[in-house]
Design an enzyme around this catalytic site. Structure first.
Site, PDB file in Angstrom:
ATOM      1  NE  ARG A 118     -22.075 -68.568  -6.597  1.00 24.67           N
ATOM      2  CZ  ARG A 118     -21.932 -69.829  -6.186  1.00 24.67           C
ATOM      3  NH1 ARG A 118     -22.970 -70.470  -5.669  1.00 24.67           N
ATOM      4  NH2 ARG A 118     -20.781 -70.429  -6.296  1.00 24.67           N
ATOM      5  CE  LYS A 140     -23.985 -44.800  -4.862  1.00 22.56           C
ATOM      6  NZ  LYS A 140     -23.324 -43.479  -4.801  1.00 22.56           N
ATOM      7  CD  GLU A 182     -25.639 -36.713   3.378  1.00 15.80           C
ATOM      8  OE1 GLU A 182     -26.054 -36.386   2.245  1.00 15.80           O
ATOM      9  OE2 GLU A 182     -24.458 -37.069   3.602  1.00 15.80           O
ATOM     10  CE  LYS A 224     -29.864 -42.654  -1.884  1.00 17.39           C
ATOM     11  NZ  LYS A 224     -28.716 -42.893  -1.054  1.00 17.39           N
ATOM     12  CD  GLU A 234     -22.959 -42.097  -8.178  1.00 16.98           C
ATOM     13  OE1 GLU A 234     -23.525 -42.485  -7.147  1.00 16.98           O
ATOM     14  OE2 GLU A 234     -21.912 -41.458  -8.193  1.00 16.98           O
ATOM     15  NE  ARG A 238     -27.390 -43.851  -5.987  1.00 18.73           N
ATOM     16  CZ  ARG A 238     -27.764 -44.977  -5.404  1.00 18.73           C
ATOM     17  NH1 ARG A 238     -28.287 -45.947  -6.135  1.00 18.73           N
ATOM     18  NH2 ARG A 238     -27.620 -45.156  -4.113  1.00 18.73           N
ATOM     19  CG  ASN A 242     -22.156 -38.395  -4.331  1.00 21.74           C
ATOM     20  OD1 ASN A 242     -22.535 -38.835  -3.244  1.00 21.74           O
ATOM     21  ND2 ASN A 242     -21.877 -39.171  -5.355  1.00 21.74           N
ATOM     22  CG  HIS A 245     -21.133 -36.220  -0.676  1.00 20.19           C
ATOM     23  ND1 HIS A 245     -22.181 -35.330  -0.570  1.00 20.19           N
ATOM     24  CD2 HIS A 245     -21.493 -37.299   0.066  1.00 20.19           C
ATOM     25  CE1 HIS A 245     -23.133 -35.865   0.193  1.00 20.19           C
ATOM     26  NE2 HIS A 245     -22.739 -37.054   0.591  1.00 20.19           N
ATOM     27  CG  HIS A 249     -15.633 -38.011   0.136  1.00 16.47           C
ATOM     28  ND1 HIS A 249     -16.216 -38.472  -1.019  1.00 16.47           N
ATOM     29  CD2 HIS A 249     -16.381 -38.501   1.151  1.00 16.47           C
ATOM     30  CE1 HIS A 249     -17.276 -39.206  -0.711  1.00 16.47           C
ATOM     31  NE2 HIS A 249     -17.405 -39.223   0.603  1.00 16.47           N
ATOM     32  CG  HIS A 262     -20.306 -38.535   5.460  1.00 14.07           C
ATOM     33  ND1 HIS A 262     -19.409 -38.481   4.415  1.00 14.07           N
ATOM     34  CD2 HIS A 262     -21.549 -38.568   4.896  1.00 14.07           C
ATOM     35  CE1 HIS A 262     -20.080 -38.487   3.268  1.00 14.07           C
ATOM     36  NE2 HIS A 262     -21.378 -38.541   3.538  1.00 14.07           N
TER      37      HIS A 262
HETATM   38  P1  NAD Z   1     -22.947 -44.752  12.101  1.00 17.00           P
HETATM   39  O1  NAD Z   1     -23.614 -45.928  11.515  1.00 17.00           O
HETATM   40  O2  NAD Z   1     -21.518 -44.900  12.478  1.00 17.00           O
HETATM   41  O3  NAD Z   1     -23.773 -44.256  13.364  1.00 17.00           O
HETATM   42  C1  NAD Z   1     -23.303 -43.155  14.116  1.00 17.00           C
HETATM   43  C2  NAD Z   1     -23.217 -43.490  15.613  1.00 17.00           C
HETATM   44  O4  NAD Z   1     -24.518 -43.451  16.171  1.00 17.00           O
HETATM   45  C3  NAD Z   1     -22.683 -44.882  15.906  1.00 17.00           C
HETATM   46  O5  NAD Z   1     -21.903 -44.826  17.069  1.00 17.00           O
HETATM   47  C4  NAD Z   1     -23.960 -45.683  16.142  1.00 17.00           C
HETATM   48  O6  NAD Z   1     -23.736 -46.828  16.931  1.00 17.00           O
HETATM   49  C5  NAD Z   1     -24.798 -44.661  16.864  1.00 17.00           C
HETATM   50  N1  NAD Z   1     -26.240 -44.862  16.755  1.00 17.00           N
HETATM   51  C6  NAD Z   1     -26.934 -45.271  15.672  1.00 17.00           C
HETATM   52  N2  NAD Z   1     -28.236 -45.167  15.900  1.00 17.00           N
HETATM   53  C7  NAD Z   1     -28.393 -44.712  17.151  1.00 17.00           C
HETATM   54  C8  NAD Z   1     -29.514 -44.392  17.947  1.00 17.00           C
HETATM   55  N3  NAD Z   1     -30.752 -44.484  17.459  1.00 17.00           N
HETATM   56  N4  NAD Z   1     -29.303 -43.955  19.206  1.00 17.00           N
HETATM   57  C9  NAD Z   1     -28.043 -43.811  19.683  1.00 17.00           C
HETATM   58  N5  NAD Z   1     -26.933 -44.063  18.972  1.00 17.00           N
HETATM   59  C10 NAD Z   1     -27.118 -44.508  17.722  1.00 17.00           C
HETATM   60  O7  NAD Z   1     -23.013 -43.486  11.122  1.00 17.00           O
HETATM   61  P2  NAD Z   1     -24.108 -42.973  10.071  1.00 17.00           P
HETATM   62  O8  NAD Z   1     -23.899 -41.522  10.003  1.00 17.00           O
HETATM   63  O9  NAD Z   1     -25.439 -43.523  10.347  1.00 17.00           O
HETATM   64  O10 NAD Z   1     -23.613 -43.648   8.718  1.00 17.00           O
HETATM   65  C11 NAD Z   1     -22.355 -43.358   8.169  1.00 17.00           C
HETATM   66  C12 NAD Z   1     -22.022 -44.447   7.184  1.00 17.00           C
HETATM   67  O11 NAD Z   1     -22.996 -44.451   6.156  1.00 17.00           O
HETATM   68  C13 NAD Z   1     -20.678 -44.287   6.518  1.00 17.00           C
HETATM   69  O12 NAD Z   1     -19.998 -45.523   6.541  1.00 17.00           O
HETATM   70  C14 NAD Z   1     -21.026 -43.917   5.081  1.00 17.00           C
HETATM   71  O13 NAD Z   1     -20.074 -44.389   4.145  1.00 17.00           O
HETATM   72  C15 NAD Z   1     -22.353 -44.589   4.903  1.00 17.00           C
HETATM   73  N6  NAD Z   1     -23.213 -43.986   3.898  1.00 17.00           N
HETATM   74  C16 NAD Z   1     -23.727 -44.797   2.949  1.00 17.00           C
HETATM   75  C17 NAD Z   1     -24.571 -44.295   1.990  1.00 17.00           C
HETATM   76  C18 NAD Z   1     -25.206 -45.232   1.001  1.00 17.00           C
HETATM   77  O14 NAD Z   1     -25.841 -44.749   0.056  1.00 17.00           O
HETATM   78  N7  NAD Z   1     -25.088 -46.509   1.188  1.00 17.00           N
HETATM   79  C19 NAD Z   1     -24.910 -42.930   1.987  1.00 17.00           C
HETATM   80  C20 NAD Z   1     -24.380 -42.114   2.986  1.00 17.00           C
HETATM   81  C21 NAD Z   1     -23.527 -42.653   3.941  1.00 17.00           C
HETATM   82  N1  GLY Z   2     -25.392 -41.322  -0.984  1.00 20.72           N
HETATM   83  C1  GLY Z   2     -25.340 -41.170  -2.389  1.00 20.72           C
HETATM   84  C2  GLY Z   2     -26.046 -42.241  -3.140  1.00 20.72           C
HETATM   85  O1  GLY Z   2     -26.709 -43.079  -2.583  1.00 20.72           O
HETATM   86  O2  GLY Z   2     -25.931 -42.284  -4.325  1.00 20.72           O
END
Ligand code: NAD
Ligand code: GLY
Length: 360
Positions: A118, A140, A182, A224, A234, A238, A242, A245, A249, A262
């Protein structure tokens, strides 16, 4: 090293930005309250950084779990691997999870922390530019469902965020550029001076100059943090985070998540949102050109996928999370450096934007 703060009352936390912060025992352990630590990472990142982090956790009871790499593994069944590892170690409610990786690892680890017994503590060590400027801050967390991205999740804030700029040295160019989308977003939505700075310093950033990186990451995280502090869950402002986005998307879905990262889809989407804002008289043609030039200079795409039709955009955008009572809402600009969420765009202007981006 730079230090920022996310102000959320009793859920407030610091963000540390600099080289080698992940190896700094004092910094890392400062926000770990108990003795037990589970590092969650993936098969790509583990050989690069797991040892450093484990060493910095000396004195704690440390275990790790290595997940498969990729968005397609951001699922409830992968999450079970984290719960299995925690239960096998008999870790209790005092455990801290450490997310070592990009946004996929960060979102999953945060959600695992929100659920395990929890709710237990977690620390973010984001290793992609995108996760450093966006996903690690703001709480998030979640996983994908076969019927929708990020559909299962929780708002759950970390104890601290350690942004180690050294990790960007091993990040592939394409992933780095995706993170730049971003970064540019923050200039467009909230900080015209930062947008100007990005134009002047794009080359230094793309060369991964340390001082430029620290400045750009800190400015992005500050914006941010400010937005999240105003609207953690949000219910309003907030959503400006996006920008681009909704279009983005639609591009990711239409291309089956295979051809655009992305950040790449968001880059095109931001140009579409700018185009629509220009048609509404809010930004100038010059503003749009400057944004396109900056996006292209960061190695990002500026074109909609070949063959993607206006109808496909419209039907995919109709299922966006920002749709309210059947009405499509979009993040648009009031002016360069100021965004809002609204449905006040003339439908003909949206059609004209889609028409000008769609191509065979
Ligand atoms: P990812 O986590 O898939 O990383 C991209 C690639 O880079 C992967 O293959 C990873 O293993 C590799 N990698 C990571 N760090 C590395 C490093 N230092 N050196 C070499 N390789 C490395 O992708 P991302 O772009 O980091 O994140 C995308 C995800 O984030 C999506 O699932 C998206 O929904 C989420 N997201 C969440 C929020 C939020 O507010 N929580 C906001 C934006 C995106
Ligand atoms: N990536 C958008 C948010 O965190 O709200």
């Amino acid at each position: 090293m730079k230090q920022l703060h996310v102000e959320l009352g009793d859920r407030s936390y610091p963000i540390y930005i600099g080289p080698s912060v992940m190896s700094n025992t004092e910094l890392l352990q400062q926000h770990i309250r108990g003795q037990q630590v589970m590092v969650v990472t993936n098969e790509t990142i583990a050989p690069l950084y797991l040892q450093q982090v484990t060493q910095a956790l000396a004195g704690k009871t440390v275990a790790h779990v290595i997940l498969p790499d990729g968005e397609k593994f951001k699922t409830l069944s992968t999450l079970n691997l984290v719960f299995d590892a925690l239960l096998e170690k008999r870790f209790n409610r005092t455990v801290t999870l450490v997310a070592l990786g990009g946004g996929v690892v960060g979102d999953m680890t945060g959600f695992a922390a929100a659920c395990y017994q929890r709710g237990v503590d977690f620390v973010q060590i984001p290793t992609t530019l995108l996760s450093q400027v966006d996903s690690s801050v703001g709480g998030k967390t979640g996983v994908n469902h076969a019927m929708g991205k990020n559909m299962i999740g929780a708002f759950y804030q970390p104890q601290s965020v350690l942004i180690d700029t050294n990790t960007l040295r091993s990040l592939p160019d394409r992933e780095f550029a995706a993170g730049m989308a971003e970064v540019i977003k923050y200039g467009l939505i909230a900080d015209v001076a930062f947008f100007d700075w990005l134009e002047a310093n794009a080359d230094a950033l793309m060369a991964r100059d340390e001082a430029a990186l620290q400045y750009a990451i800190a400015q992005s995280c500050q914006t941010k943090a400010d937005v999240v502090a105003q609207d953690e869950r949000e219910s309003g402002i907030r959503a400006i985070l996006n920008l681009g986005h909704t279009f983005g998307h639609a591009i990711e879905t239409a291309t089956n998540y295979t051809s655009y990262l992305h950040g790449e889809a968001v880059a095109v989407g931001m140009l579409m949102a700018m185009d629509l804002s220009q048609r509404m008289g809010a930004v100038s043609e010059q503003d749009c050109k400057r944004t396109r030039d900056l996006i292209v200079s960061c190695g990002l795409p500026s074109l909609s996928p070949k063959g993607m039709s206006q109808e496909t955009y419209m039907s995919l955008m109709a299922v966006d999370k920002k749709v309210l009572d059947g009405s499509l809402r979009l993040v648009l600009l009031k002016r360069l450096g100021e965004a809002y969420v609204g449905n006040d765009f003339p439908p003909a202007a949206l059609e004209a934007t889609l028409g000008s981006f769609c191509h065979e």
